[in-house]
Design a protein around this motif. Sequence first.
Motif, mmCIF file in Angstrom:
data_model
loop_
_atom_site.group_PDB
_atom_site.id
_atom_site.type_symbol
_atom_site.label_atom_id
_atom_site.label_comp_id
_atom_site.label_asym_id
_atom_site.label_seq_id
_atom_site.Cartn_x
_atom_site.Cartn_y
_atom_site.Cartn_z
ATOM 1 N N SER A 155 0.848 -1.195 0.000
ATOM 2 C CA SER A 155 0.000 0.000 0.000
ATOM 3 C C SER A 155 0.878 1.238 0.000
ATOM 4 O O SER A 155 2.031 1.200 0.427
ATOM 5 N N VAL A 156 0.314 2.332 -0.496
ATOM 6 C CA VAL A 156 1.055 3.582 -0.580
ATOM 7 C C VAL A 156 0.096 4.727 -0.267
ATOM 8 O O VAL A 156 -1.117 4.613 -0.490
ATOM 9 N N THR A 157 0.615 5.805 0.279
ATOM 10 C CA THR A 157 -0.210 6.957 0.616
ATOM 11 C C THR A 157 0.395 8.218 -0.004
ATOM 12 O O THR A 157 1.512 8.209 -0.501
ATOM 13 N N GLY A 158 -0.373 9.313 0.050
ATOM 14 C CA GLY A 158 0.162 10.605 -0.351
ATOM 15 C C GLY A 158 -0.348 11.140 -1.675
ATOM 16 O O GLY A 158 -0.106 12.301 -1.993
ATOM 17 N N GLY A 159 -1.058 10.319 -2.442
ATOM 18 C CA GLY A 159 -1.534 10.766 -3.748
ATOM 19 C C GLY A 159 -3.045 10.732 -3.851
ATOM 20 O O GLY A 159 -3.747 10.316 -2.921
ATOM 21 N N ASN A 160 -3.535 11.161 -4.985
ATOM 22 C CA ASN A 160 -4.963 11.055 -5.292
ATOM 23 C C ASN A 160 -5.225 9.803 -6.126
ATOM 24 O O ASN A 160 -6.173 9.068 -5.876
ATOM 25 N N THR A 161 -4.373 9.568 -7.103
ATOM 26 C CA THR A 161 -4.343 8.310 -7.838
ATOM 27 C C THR A 161 -2.890 7.853 -7.922
ATOM 28 O O THR A 161 -1.967 8.599 -7.565
ATOM 29 N N TYR A 162 -2.692 6.632 -8.417
ATOM 30 C CA TYR A 162 -1.361 6.042 -8.365
ATOM 31 C C TYR A 162 -1.079 5.234 -9.626
ATOM 32 O O TYR A 162 -1.986 4.808 -10.341
ATOM 33 N N ALA A 163 0.212 5.036 -9.874
ATOM 34 C CA ALA A 163 0.664 4.118 -10.919
ATOM 35 C C ALA A 163 1.714 3.214 -10.276
ATOM 36 O O ALA A 163 2.616 3.699 -9.577
ATOM 37 N N TRP A 164 1.593 1.912 -10.502
ATOM 38 C CA TRP A 164 2.510 0.936 -9.900
ATOM 39 C C TRP A 164 3.463 0.390 -10.951
ATOM 40 O O TRP A 164 3.103 0.262 -12.129
ATOM 41 N N PHE A 165 4.674 0.035 -10.502
ATOM 42 C CA PHE A 165 5.706 -0.484 -11.402
ATOM 43 C C PHE A 165 6.391 -1.686 -10.753
ATOM 44 O O PHE A 165 6.631 -1.705 -9.546
ATOM 45 N N ILE A 169 8.706 -1.529 -14.946
ATOM 46 C CA ILE A 169 7.676 -1.683 -15.979
ATOM 47 C C ILE A 169 6.307 -1.433 -15.348
ATOM 48 O O ILE A 169 5.986 -1.992 -14.294
ATOM 49 N N ALA A 170 5.507 -0.582 -15.999
ATOM 50 C CA ALA A 170 4.201 -0.220 -15.455
ATOM 51 C C ALA A 170 3.295 -1.442 -15.346
ATOM 52 O O ALA A 170 3.266 -2.306 -16.229
ATOM 53 N N ILE A 171 2.560 -1.501 -14.239
ATOM 54 C CA ILE A 171 1.546 -2.536 -14.030
ATOM 55 C C ILE A 171 0.211 -1.933 -14.461
ATOM 56 O O ILE A 171 -0.291 -0.998 -13.844
ATOM 57 N N SER A 172 -0.355 -2.430 -15.525
ATOM 58 C CA SER A 172 -1.554 -1.814 -16.105
ATOM 59 C C SER A 172 -2.786 -2.094 -15.248
ATOM 60 O O SER A 172 -2.890 -3.130 -14.584
ATOM 61 N N GLY A 173 -3.698 -1.138 -15.265
ATOM 62 C CA GLY A 173 -5.001 -1.336 -14.653
ATOM 63 C C GLY A 173 -5.083 -1.061 -13.170
ATOM 64 O O GLY A 173 -6.169 -1.159 -12.595
ATOM 65 N N ILE A 174 -3.985 -0.713 -12.532
ATOM 66 C CA ILE A 174 -4.001 -0.472 -11.086
ATOM 67 C C ILE A 174 -3.746 1.015 -10.845
ATOM 68 O O ILE A 174 -2.644 1.512 -11.106
ATOM 69 N N THR A 175 -4.752 1.729 -10.359
ATOM 70 C CA THR A 175 -4.602 3.156 -10.069
ATOM 71 C C THR A 175 -4.887 3.474 -8.602
ATOM 72 O O THR A 175 -4.821 4.637 -8.202
ATOM 73 N N GLY A 176 -5.237 2.451 -7.822
ATOM 74 C CA GLY A 176 -5.501 2.655 -6.404
ATOM 75 C C GLY A 176 -4.236 2.584 -5.581
ATOM 76 O O GLY A 176 -3.138 2.337 -6.091
ATOM 77 N N ASN A 177 -4.396 2.754 -4.268
ATOM 78 C CA ASN A 177 -3.217 2.806 -3.398
ATOM 79 C C ASN A 177 -2.806 1.435 -2.879
ATOM 80 O O ASN A 177 -1.877 1.344 -2.075
ATOM 81 N N SER A 190 4.177 5.625 -8.446
ATOM 82 C CA SER A 190 4.110 7.062 -8.700
ATOM 83 C C SER A 190 2.848 7.595 -8.047
ATOM 84 O O SER A 190 1.777 6.990 -8.161
ATOM 85 N N LEU A 191 2.980 8.731 -7.376
ATOM 86 C CA LEU A 191 1.867 9.381 -6.716
ATOM 87 C C LEU A 191 1.404 10.548 -7.575
ATOM 88 O O LEU A 191 2.233 11.347 -8.012
ATOM 89 N N ILE A 192 0.120 10.643 -7.813
ATOM 90 C CA ILE A 192 -0.432 11.710 -8.638
ATOM 91 C C ILE A 192 -1.434 12.490 -7.796
ATOM 92 O O ILE A 192 -2.401 11.923 -7.284
ATOM 93 N N SER A 193 -1.179 13.779 -7.616
ATOM 94 C CA SER A 193 -2.040 14.610 -6.776
ATOM 95 C C SER A 193 -3.310 14.998 -7.525
ATOM 96 O O SER A 193 -3.435 14.788 -8.737
ATOM 97 N N ALA A 194 -4.252 15.606 -6.799
ATOM 98 C CA ALA A 194 -5.488 16.068 -7.420
ATOM 99 C C ALA A 194 -5.213 17.147 -8.459
ATOM 100 O O ALA A 194 -5.982 17.315 -9.412
ATOM 101 N N ALA A 195 -4.097 17.866 -8.295
ATOM 102 C CA ALA A 195 -3.721 18.909 -9.252
ATOM 103 C C ALA A 195 -2.985 18.343 -10.465
ATOM 104 O O ALA A 195 -2.633 19.099 -11.373
ATOM 105 N N GLY A 196 -2.745 17.029 -10.470
ATOM 106 C CA GLY A 196 -2.066 16.406 -11.600
ATOM 107 C C GLY A 196 -0.559 16.363 -11.476
ATOM 108 O O GLY A 196 0.130 15.964 -12.424
ATOM 109 N N CYS A 197 -0.022 16.744 -10.320
ATOM 110 C CA CYS A 197 1.429 16.679 -10.119
ATOM 111 C C CYS A 197 1.823 15.250 -9.757
ATOM 112 O O CYS A 197 1.136 14.589 -8.972
ATOM 113 N N GLU A 198 2.929 14.796 -10.317
ATOM 114 C CA GLU A 198 3.343 13.402 -10.153
ATOM 115 C C GLU A 198 4.751 13.320 -9.600
ATOM 116 O O GLU A 198 5.641 14.070 -9.998
ATOM 117 N N ALA A 199 4.951 12.386 -8.662
ATOM 118 C CA ALA A 199 6.273 12.153 -8.086
ATOM 119 C C ALA A 199 6.367 10.698 -7.661
ATOM 120 O O ALA A 199 5.360 10.060 -7.340
#
Length: 277
Positions: A155-165, A169-177, A190-199
């Motif tokens: 599990s991961v925290t800090g974002g609005n949506t997420y991308a897992w690797f 290599i990106a894991i498709s279809g998973i945008t939750g935490n 990768s954490l993606i904020s509500a403003a669209g910023c990614e880190a």
Amino acid sequence: WSSSNPAIVSVDSGGVITGVSAGTATITYTVISIGGCTASATSVITIGNKPRVIITDPAAVCMPATVDLTATSVTAGSDQGLIYSYYTDAAATNLLANPAAIAASGTYYIKGMSSAGIVSDPAPVAVTINALPSGNITAAQGTVLCGTAATLGLSVTGGNTYAWFKNGIAISGITGNQLTVTGAGVYTASLISAAGCEAAADNTITITLIQDPKAAFNYDSYCINNPIFFNNISVTTGSGQVSYRWSDNTGKNSTVSTPSFTYTQPGNVSMKLKVIS
């Protein structure tokens, strides 16, 4: 002192001229001597309209990007040929040091000056610089998969949506935490904020896979008063470091790989071997 059109230019008794609206007026200064003689001087004053400055707030950016207030898109639609100056305050007294690279959110102010030297009122412009999201990946169930059928949860925290690797290599279809892990590898998010910023998350998680050990043994004799050696033939390939727990129904136990026990009474003995990876 007098003005031919006070609605355009006014003048006080001290000769201070104030522009009221756009247009042209004549200012007259008359001197009357003690003997009643007069002399006058006139000057034609033209008052121009203040320049029109139209502001379009720049698009929000994500740190560490900066905003360029000197971009033509910010003042598009303003009067042509204006020279702009930039300020940090509404009174336009503090010049902005670097208007081409604003690094902090806030309201700034722009003034435009025409070729005639007429300056506009300060126009506000809003700058938004969004912070990057930040968070950690956690593995509450540990980081070791025991067998090919095992699963673990990340599990991961800090974002609005997420991308897992996995292994970059990106894991498709998973945008939750949360992510269910079924294989070994290095996992990042990768954490993606509500403003669209990614880190990227602040850490990575390395998952290892070990094979389930298969416990097995045999023994060399079954006579009373003679040591009976239990031969450990368990399969532990790919299981990493293992430990052993031997126990029987008479209360005997051992943690060595191949133990021996001596029984002084005849009867049935139930021996158990547990292999722990």
